[in-house]
Enzyme design. Structure first.
Site, PDB file in Angstrom:
ATOM      1  N   GLY A 110       0.808  -1.220   0.000  1.00 18.90           N
ATOM      2  CA  GLY A 110       0.000   0.000   0.000  1.00 18.90           C
ATOM      3  C   GLY A 110       0.839   1.267   0.000  1.00 18.90           C
ATOM      4  CD  GLU A 113      -1.533  -1.195  -3.696  1.00 16.12           C
ATOM      5  OE1 GLU A 113      -1.570  -1.261  -2.446  1.00 16.12           O
ATOM      6  OE2 GLU A 113      -2.187  -1.953  -4.419  1.00 16.12           O
TER       7      GLU A 113
HETATM    8  N1  CAA Z   1       1.502  -3.737   8.795  1.00 14.98           N
HETATM    9  C1  CAA Z   1       1.559  -3.756  10.148  1.00 14.98           C
HETATM   10  N2  CAA Z   1       2.686  -3.643  10.865  1.00 14.98           N
HETATM   11  C2  CAA Z   1       3.827  -3.519  10.173  1.00 14.98           C
HETATM   12  C3  CAA Z   1       3.861  -3.484   8.766  1.00 14.98           C
HETATM   13  C4  CAA Z   1       2.623  -3.593   8.073  1.00 14.98           C
HETATM   14  N3  CAA Z   1       2.522  -3.525   6.738  1.00 14.98           N
HETATM   15  N4  CAA Z   1       5.151  -3.358   8.364  1.00 14.98           N
HETATM   16  C5  CAA Z   1       5.895  -3.294   9.487  1.00 14.98           C
HETATM   17  N5  CAA Z   1       5.098  -3.405  10.576  1.00 14.98           N
HETATM   18  C6  CAA Z   1       5.495  -3.391  11.995  1.00 14.98           C
HETATM   19  C7  CAA Z   1       6.149  -4.708  12.384  1.00 14.98           C
HETATM   20  O1  CAA Z   1       5.166  -5.677  12.701  1.00 14.98           O
HETATM   21  C8  CAA Z   1       6.959  -4.285  13.573  1.00 14.98           C
HETATM   22  O2  CAA Z   1       6.099  -4.148  14.666  1.00 14.98           O
HETATM   23  P1  CAA Z   1       6.558  -4.689  16.129  1.00 14.98           P
HETATM   24  O3  CAA Z   1       7.723  -3.803  16.500  1.00 14.98           O
HETATM   25  O4  CAA Z   1       5.349  -4.459  16.988  1.00 14.98           O
HETATM   26  O5  CAA Z   1       6.941  -6.095  15.965  1.00 14.98           O
HETATM   27  C9  CAA Z   1       7.440  -2.878  13.188  1.00 14.98           C
HETATM   28  O6  CAA Z   1       6.525  -2.421  12.183  1.00 14.98           O
HETATM   29  C10 CAA Z   1       8.833  -2.889  12.608  1.00 14.98           C
HETATM   30  O7  CAA Z   1       8.847  -3.783  11.507  1.00 14.98           O
HETATM   31  P2  CAA Z   1      10.059  -4.813  11.239  1.00 14.98           P
HETATM   32  O8  CAA Z   1      10.594  -5.318  12.520  1.00 14.98           O
HETATM   33  O9  CAA Z   1       9.577  -5.824  10.253  1.00 14.98           O
HETATM   34  O10 CAA Z   1      11.149  -3.820  10.557  1.00 14.98           O
HETATM   35  P3  CAA Z   1      12.335  -4.220   9.574  1.00 14.98           P
HETATM   36  O11 CAA Z   1      13.192  -3.003   9.490  1.00 14.98           O
HETATM   37  O12 CAA Z   1      12.969  -5.491   9.984  1.00 14.98           O
HETATM   38  O13 CAA Z   1      11.654  -4.486   8.135  1.00 14.98           O
HETATM   39  C11 CAA Z   1      10.138  -4.004   6.343  1.00 14.98           C
HETATM   40  C12 CAA Z   1      11.064  -3.423   7.422  1.00 14.98           C
HETATM   41  C13 CAA Z   1      10.986  -4.702   5.261  1.00 14.98           C
HETATM   42  C14 CAA Z   1       9.372  -2.827   5.722  1.00 14.98           C
HETATM   43  C15 CAA Z   1       9.182  -5.028   6.968  1.00 14.98           C
HETATM   44  O14 CAA Z   1       8.560  -4.434   8.093  1.00 14.98           O
HETATM   45  C16 CAA Z   1       8.102  -5.518   6.066  1.00 14.98           C
HETATM   46  O15 CAA Z   1       8.375  -6.350   5.198  1.00 14.98           O
HETATM   47  N6  CAA Z   1       6.836  -5.060   6.260  1.00 14.98           N
HETATM   48  C17 CAA Z   1       5.693  -5.556   5.547  1.00 14.98           C
HETATM   49  C18 CAA Z   1       5.688  -5.097   4.104  1.00 14.98           C
HETATM   50  C19 CAA Z   1       4.476  -5.656   3.388  1.00 14.98           C
HETATM   51  O16 CAA Z   1       4.295  -6.854   3.251  1.00 14.98           O
HETATM   52  N7  CAA Z   1       3.596  -4.772   2.891  1.00 14.98           N
HETATM   53  C20 CAA Z   1       2.382  -5.128   2.208  1.00 14.98           C
HETATM   54  C21 CAA Z   1       1.213  -5.092   3.151  1.00 14.98           C
HETATM   55  S1  CAA Z   1      -0.301  -5.699   2.415  1.00 14.98           S
HETATM   56  C22 CAA Z   1      -0.853  -4.380   1.478  1.00 14.98           C
HETATM   57  O17 CAA Z   1      -0.248  -3.344   1.448  1.00 14.98           O
HETATM   58  C23 CAA Z   1      -2.150  -4.608   0.717  1.00 14.98           C
HETATM   59  C24 CAA Z   1      -2.528  -3.530  -0.209  1.00 14.98           C
HETATM   60  O18 CAA Z   1      -2.414  -3.664  -1.385  1.00 14.98           O
HETATM   61  C25 CAA Z   1      -3.091  -2.257   0.249  1.00 14.98           C
END
Ligand code: CAA
Length: 259
Positions: A110, A113
């Site tokens: 997102g 997006e």
């Molecule tokens: N939703 C909710 N929480 C999230 C998040 C997300 N998309 N991305 C990160 N967080 C949270 C983590 O759960 C974590 O929370 P806690 O401290 O409570 O555990 C905090 O943010 C820090 O995240 P990381 O420990 O993972 O940080 P990192 O530096 O190791 O990694 C990152 C960074 C690569 C961005 C990784 O967080 C990541 O891969 N995030 C998810 C990315 C993702 O999959 N996005 C797509 C979401 S679905 C979507 O977007 C649908 C759509 O089309 C609208």
């Protein structure tokens, strides 16, 4: 107007800035945050005397890490359908004021997006883009499948959406998704410079440019050309057209309305 998940400001004359502010969740776009973005955009859009451009930015390390996975986890398809989940993303399309995304760090799911919903993307040369939804067992739901293909072409959109692999800001610029890359931590300044330049220009006319360009994604060439010509005609007689053309003929700088 007070917000919980965003900060709004007017850092330059005519420029409205929205800063995503959920740092602990890496600016994950929960529904409350997204509603706040739309509310703030509508406020800027409704006041053409005050605002000529918007900049949306995040933090140094993350623009936005996507929709909020924790919020989505418990939802089943009946709930997703009955809530018409993410349907308010289309409200972005009704915003007339030009919007610049200033991207530092991750713009994933997102987040990517959201940037693509903006009109111009400026990014750090260290920024990282991607649509990793496939790794969560879903597909992009905020327009990723439709917008990425238009920005970077079918083969690349297929590759990066089906694998969920990230791509670099350098690639994003080469492929046409990003308008310009900058050194880290200088993106916001450059985005504000651009926004200020747009805001200092003819505001009704810049909104008309946006409207005409966006219609190209939604119609065929002939209808798009007709639409463009209709907007072109509608601008004649208004202050900006008279002032812009008079200034040229009189060999002076135009004085745009109410600036
Ligand atoms: N939703 C909710 N929480 C999230 C998040 C997300 N998309 N991305 C990160 N967080 C949270 C983590 O759960 C974590 O929370 P806690 O401290 O409570 O555990 C905090 O943010 C820090 O995240 P990381 O420990 O993972 O940080 P990192 O530096 O190791 O990694 C990152 C960074 C690569 C961005 C990784 O967080 C990541 O891969 N995030 C998810 C990315 C993702 O999959 N996005 C797509 C979401 S679905 C979507 O977007 C649908 C759509 O089309 C609208």
């Amino acid at each position: 107007m007070t917000f919980k998940h965003i900060i709004t400001s007017t850092p330059r004359t005519g420029v409205f800035q929205i800063t995503l502010n959920r740092p602990k969740a890496l600016n994950a776009l929960n529904s409350a945050l997204f509603t706040e973005i739309l509310t703030a955009l509508r406020k800027a859009d409704s006041d053409i005397d005050q605002y000529g451009a918007v900049v949306i930015t995040g933090g140094d390390r993350v623009f936005a890490a996507g929709a909020d996975i924790k919020e989505m986890l418990p939802i089943d398809s009946a709930q997703a359908m009955s809530q018409d989940m993410l349907s308010n993303w289309k409200d972005f399309n009704s915003i007339g004021i030009p919007i610049i995304a200033a991207v530092e760090g991750y713009a994933l799911g997102g987040g990517c997006e959201l940037a693509m919903n903006c009109d111009i993307i400026y990014a750090s040369n260290k920024a990282v883009f991607g649509q990793p939804e496939v790794k969560l067992g879903v597909i992009p739901g905020g327009g990723g499948t439709q917008r990425l293909i238009r920005a970077i072409g079918k083969s690349r959109a297929m590759e990066y959406i089906i694998t969920g692999d990230n791509f670099s800001s350098i690639q994003a610029e080469q492929w046409g998704l990003v308008s310009k890359n900058f050194e880290p931590k200088t993106v916001i300044k450059n985005a504000l410079d651009l926004a200020e330049k747009i805001a200092k220009g003819p505001r009704l006319t810049s909104r008309s440019c946006k409207k005409a360009i966006n219609i190209a994604n939604e119609t065929n060439l002939q209808n798009g050309l007709d639409f463009e010509r209709n907007i072109f005609h509608s601008l004649f007689g208004n202050y900006e057209q008279k002032e812009g053309m008079n200034a040229f003929v009189e060999k002076r700088k135009p004085k745009w309305s109410k600036l």
